[in-house]
Design an enzyme around this catalytic site. Structure first.
Site, mmCIF file in Angstrom:
data_model
loop_
_atom_site.group_PDB
_atom_site.id
_atom_site.type_symbol
_atom_site.label_atom_id
_atom_site.label_comp_id
_atom_site.label_asym_id
_atom_site.label_seq_id
_atom_site.Cartn_x
_atom_site.Cartn_y
_atom_site.Cartn_z
ATOM 1 N N GLU A 264 -29.726 -61.539 -102.918
ATOM 2 C CA GLU A 264 -30.344 -60.557 -103.798
ATOM 3 C C GLU A 264 -30.562 -59.246 -103.044
ATOM 4 O O GLU A 264 -30.991 -59.279 -101.881
ATOM 5 C CB GLU A 264 -31.676 -61.104 -104.337
ATOM 6 C CG GLU A 264 -31.490 -62.341 -105.204
ATOM 7 C CD GLU A 264 -32.784 -62.847 -105.822
ATOM 8 O OE1 GLU A 264 -33.847 -62.232 -105.591
ATOM 9 O OE2 GLU A 264 -32.746 -63.855 -106.555
ATOM 10 N N HIS A 283 -34.049 -61.189 -111.207
ATOM 11 C CA HIS A 283 -35.207 -61.867 -110.608
ATOM 12 C C HIS A 283 -36.520 -61.327 -111.182
ATOM 13 O O HIS A 283 -37.366 -60.783 -110.474
ATOM 14 C CB HIS A 283 -35.202 -61.722 -109.083
ATOM 15 C CG HIS A 283 -36.001 -62.802 -108.401
ATOM 16 N ND1 HIS A 283 -35.741 -63.238 -107.134
ATOM 17 C CD2 HIS A 283 -37.061 -63.551 -108.822
ATOM 18 C CE1 HIS A 283 -36.601 -64.190 -106.787
ATOM 19 N NE2 HIS A 283 -37.415 -64.389 -107.810
#
Length: 533
Positions: A264, A283
């Site tokens: 990420e 997220h």
């Protein structure tokens, strides 16, 4: 300017304003961009605590740059970005906010599921483009489906309760959950192959560990129903991204909703970005104002406790077995206080201490009381801070052997704790305490097998002497002449009647000179002051 003694709290990422309010004005609060490694490492040099979210990595290198660091606080649940073993080896407490975003995370999983089941993002995109493609978007009902929950922890249980309200049949895979607990939740426990084979919807709610990484890969996806919907709002990597993308492309999986990724931010070439029938979010599982507020406030409170050396309920690297039960927590300060009293009575650090728990308290895991006792034993005699993290290392370093025993036999009290010490010269010492009454007042009830009934709080004075008339009067007069008020006092004799111990609770500790004067006046074999916690 803050004084050098003011603890430095480093804020490495943006936190809710409530977190700053919870910290208060007792700290030197500094800010740094935790994602900028070149800025983070020098900023850690003076930090006593660092507050982070997911963008800041605290690894061995960062710990080496932070010689004063006492606590790492993660405003959220996951700790993928913290080297917990390295922190533990350094005696640095690691805390998170395990309850802060559980509702938000469960709700986001539900939101992903509904979005996928009714193709809402794709339908919205056509509407914004000026199109009307009603016939293109044929959804599926959730009612009457079998929903498989992989991981029935706090978030998994919340998800299960919410999805059950849609009229679904919920099954779950969780090897650590007792069947009775699952039954109470209305959930049927099954093994993972059964869940994968039978579920119409699969939602994953596991932590990321070596055992769970890649738990669902190509082999597992080959066993699911072709109409299955897969949701992962837990941790990236639990589902193999390439395998899932392939299964979606080939039609072996009907649809998916994903909020978390192996790396990420997710790379432009992440295979899920180009997969069909998928809803992706960046997220967002913890991204609500309420969750951020709870997380920031929780870790700020934990930092305040940690920098005082107090027990922190959300610590993840305290060497006690499992979570501390609510029934045990009130006993933690008492065990620490008994440790302090033991050191004073013994005159030195023991070679061995056994923490004995009696009565109803023995039904709970009381391992934490051993660490609390060590904290009290060493608190008055060493200069460094004694915490629940470094207590075992300090005990080993100073040659203190630590053990614990439990028995449901009650003795004189419904529950009690005794610290039984063996000294290096072969002699023994002991102190006992209990919590009394509705307000659970901490009481000292025994010293060296002599009965007491005295509140264990405040400044205490312990005098050991050969029993004879007038000693209490002499001690009281000398304290009174020095302006020290006696709040409570008790004397207990040995069985032989030849020696006594006097314990006084006073409104201020006498200085060393006065202690020496009192000791000489009553021919005390030992006289020691014990400062209030």
């Amino acid at each position: 300017m803050p004084t050098p003694a003011t603890p430095v709290v480093l804020i490495a990422e943006t936190l809710a304003p409530s977190a700053m309010q919870a910290l208060g004005s007792d700290f030197d609060i500094r800010h740094v961009d935790g994602a900028d490694r070149a800025a983070l490492l020098p900023a850690l040099a003076d930090a006593d605590a660092v507050l982070i979210r997911s963008a800041t990595t605290i690894d061995a290198e960062a710990l080496a740059a932070a010689p004063r660091l006492k606590v790492i606080a993660r405003a959220g649940i996951g700790l993928d970005n913290v080297d917990v073993p390295a922190a533990t080896a350094r005696g640095v407490l690691v805390v998170n906010a395990p309850q802060s975003n559980i509702i938000t995370a469960a709700e986001h999983a539900i939101a992903l599921l509904l979005s996928v089941a009714r193709q809402i993002p794709a339908a919205h995109a056509t509407m914004v483009a000026g199109e009307w493609k009603r016939s293109k978007f044929m959804g599926v009902e959730i009612a009457d489906k079998t929903v498989g929950v992989v991981g029935l922890g706090r978030i998994g249980q919340l998800f299960a309760a919410r999805i059950a309200a849609f009229g679904t049949h919920v099954i779950a895979y969780d090897p650590y959950l007792q069947p009775a607990r699952a039954a109470a939740l209305g959930v049927t426990l099954v093994d993972l192959p059964t869940l994968l084979r039978e579920a119409d919807i699969i939602s994953i709610h596991l932590p990321k560990t070596p055992e769970t990484l890649g738990l669902i890969g190509a082999a597992e996806l080959a066993t699911v129903k072709p109409n299955v919907i897969i949701i992962n709002a837990a941790r990236g990597g639990l589902v193999d991204e390439q395998a899932l993308a392939d299964a979606l492309t080939e039609g072996r999986v009907a649809a998916a909703g994903i909020d978390v990724y192996v790396k990420e931010p997710a790379a432009p070439d992440n295979p899920l970005r180009s997969a069909p029938n998928i809803v992706l979010t960046p997220h967002l599982g913890a991204s609500t104002e309420e969750a951020q507020d709870k997380a920031g406030t929780a870790v700020a409170r934990s930092v305040k406790l940690a920098l005082r050396g107090d027990f922190v309920p959300d610590a993840v690297n305290v060497q006690a077995a499992g979570p501390v039960a609510d029934e045990v927590r009130p006993w933690i300060p008492l065990a620490s206080r008994l440790g302090t009293i033991l050191t004073a009575v013994a005159g030195s650090v023991p070679a061995k201490v056994v923490v004995e728990v009696r009565g109803d308290l023995a039904d709970s895991d009381t391992t934490i009381l051993q660490l609390a006792a060590v904290r009290g034993i060493f608190g008055p005699v060493i200069t460094e801070a004694v915490t629940f993290v470094n207590a075992p290392a300090l005990a080993a370093e100073h040659g203190l052997s630590l053990a614990g025993t439990s028995t449901k036999e009650t003795g004189d009290y419904r529950s009690s704790v005794t610290l039984r010490a063996a000294m290096s010269d072969g002699s023994t010492r002991s102190v006992s305490g209990t919590l009394s009454g509705e307000n659970q007042v901490a009481k000292l009830v025994e010293i060296n097998n002599r009965h007491f009934d005295l509140r264990a709080e405040g400044d205490l004075l312990v005098v050991a002497y050969a029993d004879r008339p007038g000693v209490m009067g002499t001690v009281g007069r000398l304290l009174g002449d020095a302006g020290v008020n006696i709040l409570a006092a008790q004397i207990s004799q040995e069985i032989s009647g030849h020696a006594s111990i006097m314990v006084l609770r006073v409104d201020g500790l006498p200085d060393a000179g006065l202690l020496e004067t009192i000791g000489a006046a009553v021919s005390a074999s030992a006289i020691r002051g014990i400062a209030a916690d």
